[in-house]
Design a protein around this motif. Structure first.
Motif, PDB file in Angstrom:
ATOM      1  N   ALA A  55       0.857  -1.198   0.000  1.00  0.00           N
ATOM      2  CA  ALA A  55       0.000   0.000   0.000  1.00  0.00           C
ATOM      3  C   ALA A  55       0.888   1.243   0.000  1.00  0.00           C
ATOM      4  O   ALA A  55       1.724   1.411   0.888  1.00  0.00           O
ATOM      5  CB  ALA A  55      -0.916   0.000   1.213  1.00  0.00           C
ATOM      6  N   LEU A  56       0.697   2.107  -0.988  1.00  0.00           N
ATOM      7  CA  LEU A  56       1.460   3.342  -1.117  1.00  0.00           C
ATOM      8  C   LEU A  56       0.488   4.515  -1.057  1.00  0.00           C
ATOM      9  O   LEU A  56      -0.616   4.438  -1.593  1.00  0.00           O
ATOM     10  CB  LEU A  56       2.218   3.397  -2.447  1.00  0.00           C
ATOM     11  CG  LEU A  56       3.087   2.203  -2.834  1.00  0.00           C
ATOM     12  CD1 LEU A  56       3.695   2.424  -4.208  1.00  0.00           C
ATOM     13  CD2 LEU A  56       4.176   1.968  -1.809  1.00  0.00           C
ATOM     14  N   ILE A  57       0.920   5.598  -0.420  1.00  0.00           N
ATOM     15  CA  ILE A  57       0.076   6.800  -0.394  1.00  0.00           C
ATOM     16  C   ILE A  57       0.910   7.999  -0.833  1.00  0.00           C
ATOM     17  O   ILE A  57       1.996   8.253  -0.300  1.00  0.00           O
ATOM     18  CB  ILE A  57      -0.550   7.025   1.002  1.00  0.00           C
ATOM     19  CG1 ILE A  57      -1.484   8.231   0.970  1.00  0.00           C
ATOM     20  CG2 ILE A  57       0.489   7.156   2.100  1.00  0.00           C
ATOM     21  CD1 ILE A  57      -2.428   8.293   2.164  1.00  0.00           C
ATOM     22  N   PHE A  58       0.414   8.709  -1.839  1.00  0.00           N
ATOM     23  CA  PHE A  58       1.089   9.878  -2.387  1.00  0.00           C
ATOM     24  C   PHE A  58       0.329  11.132  -1.945  1.00  0.00           C
ATOM     25  O   PHE A  58      -0.878  11.243  -2.186  1.00  0.00           O
ATOM     26  CB  PHE A  58       1.129   9.821  -3.916  1.00  0.00           C
ATOM     27  CG  PHE A  58       1.847   8.614  -4.459  1.00  0.00           C
ATOM     28  CD1 PHE A  58       3.220   8.594  -4.574  1.00  0.00           C
ATOM     29  CD2 PHE A  58       1.134   7.475  -4.843  1.00  0.00           C
ATOM     30  CE1 PHE A  58       3.890   7.488  -5.066  1.00  0.00           C
ATOM     31  CE2 PHE A  58       1.783   6.352  -5.330  1.00  0.00           C
ATOM     32  CZ  PHE A  58       3.167   6.356  -5.442  1.00  0.00           C
ATOM     33  N   SER A  59       1.034  12.051  -1.308  1.00  0.00           N
ATOM     34  CA  SER A  59       0.390  13.278  -0.830  1.00  0.00           C
ATOM     35  C   SER A  59       1.081  14.495  -1.420  1.00  0.00           C
ATOM     36  O   SER A  59       2.235  14.434  -1.850  1.00  0.00           O
ATOM     37  CB  SER A  59       0.438  13.340   0.703  1.00  0.00           C
ATOM     38  OG  SER A  59       1.778  13.387   1.158  1.00  0.00           O
ATOM     39  N   GLY A  60       0.377  15.621  -1.426  1.00  0.00           N
ATOM     40  CA  GLY A  60       0.926  16.864  -1.956  1.00  0.00           C
ATOM     41  C   GLY A  60      -0.169  17.735  -2.523  1.00  0.00           C
ATOM     42  O   GLY A  60      -1.328  17.325  -2.611  1.00  0.00           O
ATOM     43  N   VAL A  61       0.180  18.959  -2.914  1.00  0.00           N
ATOM     44  CA  VAL A  61      -0.797  19.886  -3.483  1.00  0.00           C
ATOM     45  C   VAL A  61      -1.257  19.371  -4.843  1.00  0.00           C
ATOM     46  O   VAL A  61      -0.654  18.448  -5.410  1.00  0.00           O
ATOM     47  CB  VAL A  61      -0.206  21.309  -3.608  1.00  0.00           C
ATOM     48  CG1 VAL A  61       0.200  21.847  -2.247  1.00  0.00           C
ATOM     49  CG2 VAL A  61       0.986  21.318  -4.557  1.00  0.00           C
ATOM     50  N   ARG A  62      -2.294  19.983  -5.367  1.00  0.00           N
ATOM     51  CA  ARG A  62      -2.860  19.523  -6.636  1.00  0.00           C
ATOM     52  C   ARG A  62      -1.850  19.713  -7.780  1.00  0.00           C
ATOM     53  O   ARG A  62      -1.076  20.665  -7.806  1.00  0.00           O
ATOM     54  CB  ARG A  62      -4.148  20.273  -6.951  1.00  0.00           C
ATOM     55  CG  ARG A  62      -3.950  21.752  -7.246  1.00  0.00           C
ATOM     56  CD  ARG A  62      -5.268  22.466  -7.470  1.00  0.00           C
ATOM     57  NE  ARG A  62      -5.048  23.844  -7.892  1.00  0.00           N
ATOM     58  CZ  ARG A  62      -4.822  24.853  -7.070  1.00  0.00           C
ATOM     59  NH1 ARG A  62      -4.788  24.638  -5.777  1.00  0.00           N
ATOM     60  NH2 ARG A  62      -4.640  26.083  -7.530  1.00  0.00           N
ATOM     61  N   GLY A  63      -1.897  18.783  -8.724  1.00  0.00           N
ATOM     62  CA  GLY A  63      -1.140  18.940  -9.959  1.00  0.00           C
ATOM     63  C   GLY A  63       0.345  18.683  -9.884  1.00  0.00           C
ATOM     64  O   GLY A  63       1.085  19.133 -10.758  1.00  0.00           O
ATOM     65  N   VAL A  64       0.823  17.944  -8.872  1.00  0.00           N
ATOM     66  CA  VAL A  64       2.267  17.698  -8.778  1.00  0.00           C
ATOM     67  C   VAL A  64       2.653  16.269  -9.167  1.00  0.00           C
ATOM     68  O   VAL A  64       3.831  15.923  -9.142  1.00  0.00           O
ATOM     69  CB  VAL A  64       2.812  18.024  -7.369  1.00  0.00           C
ATOM     70  CG1 VAL A  64       2.751  19.514  -7.103  1.00  0.00           C
ATOM     71  CG2 VAL A  64       2.066  17.253  -6.295  1.00  0.00           C
ATOM     72  N   GLY A  65       1.661  15.419  -9.486  1.00  0.00           N
ATOM     73  CA  GLY A  65       1.985  14.096 -10.008  1.00  0.00           C
ATOM     74  C   GLY A  65       1.597  12.916  -9.149  1.00  0.00           C
ATOM     75  O   GLY A  65       2.096  11.803  -9.363  1.00  0.00           O
TER      76      GLY A  65
END
Length: 269
Positions: free
Chosen positions: A40-50
């Motif tokens: 299980a991987l979770i990618f976080s960050g502001v919109r539009g960064v990939g």
């Protein structure tokens, strides 16, 4: 076929094409090379960064039959082509905002019980996962704790603080940063050349500044400016389309008048 916007046309199909995010990309490539990909991987960050882009790339790479030396998906095998076309039966891509209830998660759990149809693994991508209800998270918890061997989970979120710690503790977390101005500028300039147009440096700098580190936001602005302009994008074109104030106008403002206006504005309740 209708016009394909730049944000979709230029979506990375290999890890080498991802703009910025070098530490995250390198970690993912190494995990693939060493067969140490977390379930299980979770990618976080502001919109539009990939975030979603990286989730899809991982889905491709995990099921790819002929990865290259950098562990990029080949984009030629059946699995890669089906994922690119959005027709893979073994990839479930879910919008957490519109499928946020416990019933949807129960249905998902029922589907992933079965072995993949054509690929090696079933991949579940949940975008904006923080929108799931508390009950839905609880229903997902046991599966994340003891996942089937043939399933990988990929989550994307802009608000990781809203995800229960019990879920986070069972995921490998990747925080994506805002993309730096130099990377954005080089990427946009290359795309403009591929579109057969030219752009003034100051106009490009304005678009990069307004993008504020978001690749997708910048590409949307670039699409607008390219549609407005002729063969060459000028600074005045960018200012007019983006609704910005020309620097000359600011330079010609009377400082004393500006001060009085500012004072008046602050005195309002």
């Amino acid at each position: 076929m209708s016009y394909l916007v730049l944000a979709r046309k230029s979506r990375p199909q290999t890890f080498d094409q991802v703009i910025g995010q070098r530490p995250v990309v390198k970690t993912l490539q190494n995990s693939l090379a060493r067969d140490r990909v977390a379930h299980a991987l979770i990618f976080s960050g502001v919109r539009g960064v990939g975030k979603t882009t990286l989730a899809r790339l991982m889905a491709k790479a995990i099921n790819c039959e002929h990865r290259d030396n950098n562990n990029n998906p080949c984009n030629k095998c059946l699995s890669c082509q089906e994922i690119t076309a959005g027709s893979s039966l073994d990839l479930y891509e879910i919008d957490g905002a519109s499928n946020r209830g416990i019933q949807e998660i129960r249905e998902l759990k029922e589907k992933i019980r079965f072995l993949p149809t054509s690929a090696k693994y079933r991949i579940v991508i949940i975008d904006e996962v923080h929108m799931l209800t508390t009950e839905a998270f609880n229903a997902l918890l046991k599966t994340l704790e003891e996942p089937p061997e043939h399933v990988y989970f990929m989550f994307a979120t802009t608000e990781i603080h809203k995800i229960p710690i019990t879920i986070l503790s069972r995921c490998q977390q990747y925080e994506l940063k805002r993309v730096c101005a130099d990377d954005l500028s080089g990427h946009f300039e290359r795309l403009i050349g591929e579109e057969g147009k030219e752009i003034e440096k100051e106009a490009l700098a304005l678009i990069v500044r307004e993008a504020a580190g978001s690749v997708r936001d910048g590409l949307s602005l670039l699409d607008q400016v390219l549609s407005f302009s002729e063969s060459s994008v000028t600074t005045s074109d960018a200012i007019e389309v983006l609704g910005l104030i020309d620097r000359e106008v600011l330079m010609n403002l009377d400082p004393s008048t500006l001060g009085r206006r500012s004072l008046h504005r602050h005195s309002c309740p």
